[in-house]
Write a protein that holds these residues in place. Sequence first.
Motif, short mmCIF file in Angstrom:
data_model
loop_
_atom_site.label_atom_id
_atom_site.label_comp_id
_atom_site.label_asym_id
_atom_site.label_seq_id
_atom_site.Cartn_x
_atom_site.Cartn_y
_atom_site.Cartn_z
N GLN B 266 47.59 -69.80 15.12
CA GLN B 266 48.90 -69.41 14.59
C GLN B 266 48.83 -69.15 13.09
OE1 GLN B 266 51.55 -72.59 15.74
NE2 GLN B 266 51.08 -72.24 17.89
N PHE B 267 48.05 -69.97 12.41
CA PHE B 267 47.94 -69.79 10.95
C PHE B 267 47.35 -68.42 10.63
CE2 PHE B 267 47.79 -71.46 6.68
CZ PHE B 267 46.77 -70.74 6.09
N LEU B 268 46.30 -68.08 11.36
CA LEU B 268 45.66 -66.78 11.13
C LEU B 268 46.62 -65.64 11.44
CD1 LEU B 268 42.82 -66.23 10.14
CD2 LEU B 268 42.10 -65.91 12.48
N GLU B 269 47.35 -65.78 12.55
CA GLU B 269 48.31 -64.73 12.93
C GLU B 269 49.36 -64.57 11.84
OE1 GLU B 269 48.76 -62.81 15.91
OE2 GLU B 269 46.73 -63.40 16.42
N LYS B 270 49.87 -65.69 11.35
CA LYS B 270 50.94 -65.62 10.34
C LYS B 270 50.39 -65.06 9.03
CE LYS B 270 54.17 -68.30 7.64
NZ LYS B 270 55.50 -68.76 7.81
N ASP B 271 49.25 -65.58 8.63
CA ASP B 271 48.68 -65.18 7.35
C ASP B 271 48.35 -63.70 7.33
OD1 ASP B 271 46.17 -66.58 5.21
OD2 ASP B 271 48.34 -66.69 5.08
N LEU B 272 47.62 -63.27 8.34
CA LEU B 272 47.24 -61.86 8.39
C LEU B 272 48.45 -60.99 8.70
CD1 LEU B 272 43.76 -62.07 10.12
CD2 LEU B 272 44.27 -61.61 7.73
N GLY B 273 49.39 -61.56 9.42
CA GLY B 273 50.64 -60.83 9.66
C GLY B 273 51.34 -60.53 8.34
N THR B 274 51.25 -61.47 7.41
CA THR B 274 51.84 -61.25 6.08
C THR B 274 51.23 -60.02 5.43
OG1 THR B 274 51.94 -63.65 5.81
CG2 THR B 274 52.26 -62.33 3.84
N PHE B 275 49.92 -59.96 5.50
CA PHE B 275 49.25 -58.83 4.85
C PHE B 275 49.55 -57.53 5.56
CE2 PHE B 275 47.27 -60.94 1.55
CZ PHE B 275 46.74 -62.14 1.99
N ARG B 276 49.72 -57.61 6.87
CA ARG B 276 50.05 -56.39 7.61
C ARG B 276 51.39 -55.83 7.13
NH1 ARG B 276 47.64 -57.44 13.26
NH2 ARG B 276 45.89 -56.01 13.18
N ILE B 277 52.25 -56.70 6.60
CA ILE B 277 53.54 -56.25 6.08
C ILE B 277 53.38 -55.84 4.62
CG2 ILE B 277 55.87 -57.00 5.43
CD1 ILE B 277 55.80 -58.82 7.90
N VAL B 278 52.68 -56.65 3.86
CA VAL B 278 52.64 -56.42 2.40
C VAL B 278 51.78 -55.21 2.03
CG1 VAL B 278 51.82 -57.40 0.23
CG2 VAL B 278 53.12 -58.81 1.80
N VAL B 279 50.65 -55.05 2.71
CA VAL B 279 49.74 -53.94 2.34
C VAL B 279 50.41 -52.57 2.48
CG1 VAL B 279 47.65 -52.71 3.04
CG2 VAL B 279 47.58 -55.17 2.68
N PRO B 280 51.08 -52.27 3.60
CA PRO B 280 51.75 -50.96 3.65
C PRO B 280 52.81 -50.79 2.57
CG PRO B 280 51.55 -51.86 5.86
CD PRO B 280 51.14 -52.94 4.91
N VAL B 281 53.45 -51.90 2.17
CA VAL B 281 54.45 -51.79 1.09
C VAL B 281 53.76 -51.36 -0.20
CG1 VAL B 281 55.97 -53.14 -0.41
CG2 VAL B 281 56.06 -53.46 2.06
N ILE B 282 52.62 -52.01 -0.48
CA ILE B 282 51.87 -51.64 -1.68
C ILE B 282 51.46 -50.17 -1.61
CG2 ILE B 282 49.69 -52.03 -2.92
CD1 ILE B 282 49.84 -54.94 -1.96
N VAL B 283 50.98 -49.76 -0.44
CA VAL B 283 50.53 -48.37 -0.28
C VAL B 283 51.70 -47.42 -0.40
CG1 VAL B 283 49.54 -46.73 1.35
CG2 VAL B 283 48.55 -48.99 1.12
N LEU B 284 52.85 -47.79 0.16
CA LEU B 284 54.03 -46.91 0.12
C LEU B 284 54.46 -46.66 -1.32
CD1 LEU B 284 56.19 -45.50 1.86
CD2 LEU B 284 57.56 -47.55 1.64
N VAL B 285 54.51 -47.75 -2.10
CA VAL B 285 54.91 -47.61 -3.50
C VAL B 285 53.93 -46.71 -4.24
CG1 VAL B 285 55.23 -48.87 -5.67
CG2 VAL B 285 56.14 -49.80 -3.55
#
Lengths: 239, 796
Positions: B266-285
């Motif tokens: 669960q920790f891995l899912e949550k942690d990497l899930g965070t990046f799956r959200i944050v990275v596209p935001v960084i790329v979008l900006v």
Amino acid sequence: MIDTSKPQAQAEPTEFIVQLHAVTKQYASEAGPVPVLRGIDLCVAPGETIMLKGVSGSGKSTLLHILGAIDKPTSGAVQICGEDLSVLNNQAQTTFRAQRLGFVFQFFNLIPTLTASENVVAAVDPLGGPRKAREQSAVLALQAVGLGEHVTKYPSQLSGGQQQRVAIARAMVKRPTLILADEPTGALDSATAHQVLQCLKNMQRDTGCALIIATHDPIVTDYADRIYRLDSGQLEEEA
Amino acid sequence: MSLPAWFRHLPLPSPLKHVAGSAWMMAGRLFALGSIAAFGFAIFVGALSAIDSIFEGRDHWYAEGHLADLELRVAADDVANFPSFRDLAGLADYRTRMVFPGTLDTATAQDAVHLLLITPAGDSKLPINAPTLMEGQLLSAGDRAGILIERNLASYHHIKLGDALKIKLGKETVSMMVRGVVQDPEFLLAPANPSLFVPSKGSLGVVYANPEVLRERFGFVAANSVLFRAKEGADIEALRQAILERAATRLNVDSSATRTEQFSYQFLEKDLGTFRIVVPVIVLVSALSAVFVTIFLFVQWIMHERQMLGVFMTLGHTRTRLSCSFGLMFLYLALGAVLGGLAGSVFVGQGFMQNFAESIGLPVPKLVLTPTYLMLGALGVLLVFALAGAFAIRRVFLLSPRDAMRHAIALEHAPGAISNWLGRCLPTTWLRIALRNLLRSGKVSLVTIVAVALGFGMTSAFFISFSSFIGTSVNNVDKNTWDMTVDFVAPVWQENFDDIVRVEGVIDATPYTKSVAQASHNGKRLNLYIGGFDPAKPWHVATLVAGKNLSSSEPNGMLLEQSTALALGVGVGDTLMLEAQGRKREARIAGLFSGAMPGEARLPIDFHRELADLDARSTGSFIRVNGDMAEVAKRLTANPDVQQVLSKKQIASEILAASGQVTAILHLGAMVSIGIAALFVFACLGYTVLQRKGDYQSLRLLGYGDGLIRAIIVVEVCLLGAAALVLAVPIGALTAAYLNDKLSEAWFHVDTIINLSDYVKTFIPSFVLLPVVAWPIARTVLREPLDVHLRSREIS
């Protein structure tokens, strides 16, 4: 009128302001060196007006650039006021232009973000001195060319003839030894061209400088003391 | 920069050849533009591929180590008493084992490491949870003095092959020698001790021994854990039910957990899930900024070529043909950006993966660039260039040959009153020129300022987000009204508690309890890290996002971490079944809070003690201190029952260390965006200043030296840059708020905290950067011989 508190340009110890001897200029190309000027000899006295004629590509601009310390000859001697231009480095050339030379071009070359008086002040800025004095000289120079009421206008607010007269004032304000004009009437109608040329002559009379005009315009003939033709890189005086 | 000699031999149609030559002459700026797009591509493809590779690595290690599909925990019993599960439908195999808690005995109690000692109790035909030997050798049968250690124990506590360890098992201490280091699929992430206040990575060690080590203790081969492997395609839930029913016939069942319910999963899912959200935001900006800058530069390029376009049109070339020439160049640039981005994505992906894996104790997997992201990234770059190119090429279609051929680039209007007045305030001509240049082409200057501001704003946003993340973590700890936490080596009774905490300097204390439990609701199950606190002494403040706090009037009330609640599908007012130590209790959700760890939950201490079979014991204490905290901490840790004492500052550091990978990505984002900002500055300012090349050449003609020309350009660039920095302030704040919003969705609630220092970190390098960028621009102007310029008639 020009500020008379400054002494007028005096004749240099030698008789001539401009002395060219056996000046040649070649440009390198893949097919080998291309000669543009071949053994040019020319002497110009203070107060003289020289007209340079020649077809496009005859080397008029090249000769003007050499005289203007913008370019160097391949060989030969170029002396202006006794100064050998061929030995000057870039910085020295810049200083020489600032102190001794004035330029007038076909398309005026005014700085669009400066007013008429600021454009003229820009010519004396490199010489230093109190700013007030420089601004006063600029105003006087503009008055001398009949633009006393337009000192605060920008180039875009002036007509072609007015812009060229600002350029003339800018060229003359530092009382140069030599003025080089490249097609000064090229962008003007006939009446304005006469106006501008008369203005140039008046300023020349006041300052005693030499004036070399490279041009196709036949009306310049009436204002020139001597006429030269550049043909195949060689200079010939016309009768 | 002049065209190379071979260029004229290129067999290209003349418009294309001219456009290619033009591109060559501005190669620096186009390279900067391509690099911006390549950066965005690299982050998108590299980071997301790294995330996929980590998941794939995890799945590979699970498969390689044959991780159990289900684990059953029971009260320790003789393995001979265990029922057989072999006939259960869907079951491939199973094996029993003993998981026994211990401590690695060290010189001081504070250095002691909690351990899990795992011994096999029964064999299986198929391998299940098979550790992979990394160093040394496996245990031979009958070796009572040898142990294997899990790799995280080796790396976090610097234990190596051949080390002699003293392991405390209950009241007994045994000496064992490290025979080998293994990697266990069950402990891919560095295990954490759930009884600590902050269960930091590596605070729990895992060792493996032969069953003889515990046989004497129990008198039989004991087991308290059964690992099951399901058949391919089996219904895990149905299998679980069958196992529980079978186990209940003979054993005291504690809990059961499938692979996906394990905390590390669960920790891995949550942690990497965070990046799956944050990275596209960084790329979008980055992408939005890149579109803006690309449009700007392409339009500038075409306008610069205006006269030549007019010449070609008068020669009979159609607008379509001319547009295609530019379009082809845009395409080449896009392809170059994709290729550059491809190389960059390997670098970014590897860096991200290494950083992430090391920060959570995961082995570093092999990076594989995901084809879907490669395709999307390439399409994205092509789309950006296509959009910008279309916008720019439109200009070609709006030009008539006559308009295009206009020689003099005339100023449309004189400088305005403000420009006039401002200029006159300056003492020198050259300063006036610099300032009025900025104001004369208002639109161009504005677009340049906005483009550069976007670059600086993004950089500031990352620093702000980084500070916000840290600041929120620190604030969350600071707002608690206790001064220090004290973790005990083992749960202590009340009378011992009073002896431990009443030292000089401690003015008040309240106990807490910590353990794990399993929560279930409507068929969903998750593991929880539970803390039990006294509702009458609400010293430990929760950041509530819904509902209300624990209260004495609600003995079975519960506070649940918000993302855990979402995963379980519960909200305020719902009930959850909690299971621990074989006990089941129902809790009612009184409130939801924002927490740093997945699975965080809070219960009233009495309720938790009952659930966790702690009776009247506590696992730690909050204390309030009067006096020197360091001295009080020293006095407390002198007690052999005290594991560790942490101040608020230390706890904040532990929490940040636990979230190290999030702060690392924000730092990486900040560094990358500084690079992008530099490219923005170079690309945009280069064009804006070089448009006025004629003015500078005129000044050279008048006798202005190189130094003064450089000064004008530097001042102009710095003025543009300064205006951009001012605009970057709100851009940075807004972008940071958006980033924090996304982090809050995926991790814990992050307040946007804006510090001046975050802007200073951007502004100071920028003030150094701007003159550095101005230098090559000035050099381009000064390098052109005056006579060449005069012949080109490119005058002001």
